[in-house]
Scaffold this motif. Sequence first.
Motif, PDB file in Angstrom:
ATOM      1  N   ALA A   9      15.504  62.208  51.842  1.00  0.00           N
ATOM      2  CA  ALA A   9      16.329  62.400  50.468  1.00  0.00           C
ATOM      3  C   ALA A   9      17.591  62.717  50.847  1.00  0.00           C
ATOM      4  N   ARG A  24      21.147  60.923  49.673  1.00  0.00           N
ATOM      5  CA  ARG A  24      21.917  61.685  48.682  1.00  0.00           C
ATOM      6  C   ARG A  24      23.169  61.461  49.409  1.00  0.00           C
ATOM      7  N   ALA A  67      17.849  58.639  45.711  1.00  0.00           N
ATOM      8  CA  ALA A  67      17.885  60.239  46.370  1.00  0.00           C
ATOM      9  C   ALA A  67      17.061  61.075  45.051  1.00  0.00           C
TER      10      ALA A  67
END
Length: 109
Positions: free
Chosen positions: A22, A26, A47
């Motif tokens: 994640a 991001r 994300a």
Amino acid sequence: TAAALLTPDPGDALPYLALEDAHLVRWHGNVLARLGRKDATAQLARALEAMDPGFRRATAGLHCDIALAATVRGERDVALDHAAKARKIARQIGSARQENRVAALRLAG
């Protein structure tokens, strides 16, 4: 390539540094947003969906990045919505850096 190098157990990561899918998505979305790429929003939305809600500062950053990407695309309402979410989280956690990022977008409303 970076995703393949992540450790399978996030507990093996360095303290105060989250090395998870994640966060990698991001960071990738952040770069795409800063470059003004249209595909930034899809990365950032992915994300945001995968982000552990305990990562409040990262969540604020994601909302700020989505606001930036929306601003670049001329989607003012989306930008305002995500900027407000980023600002709210930043104030809750006392993150001057994230508040400054939102202010730098120069969105009124």
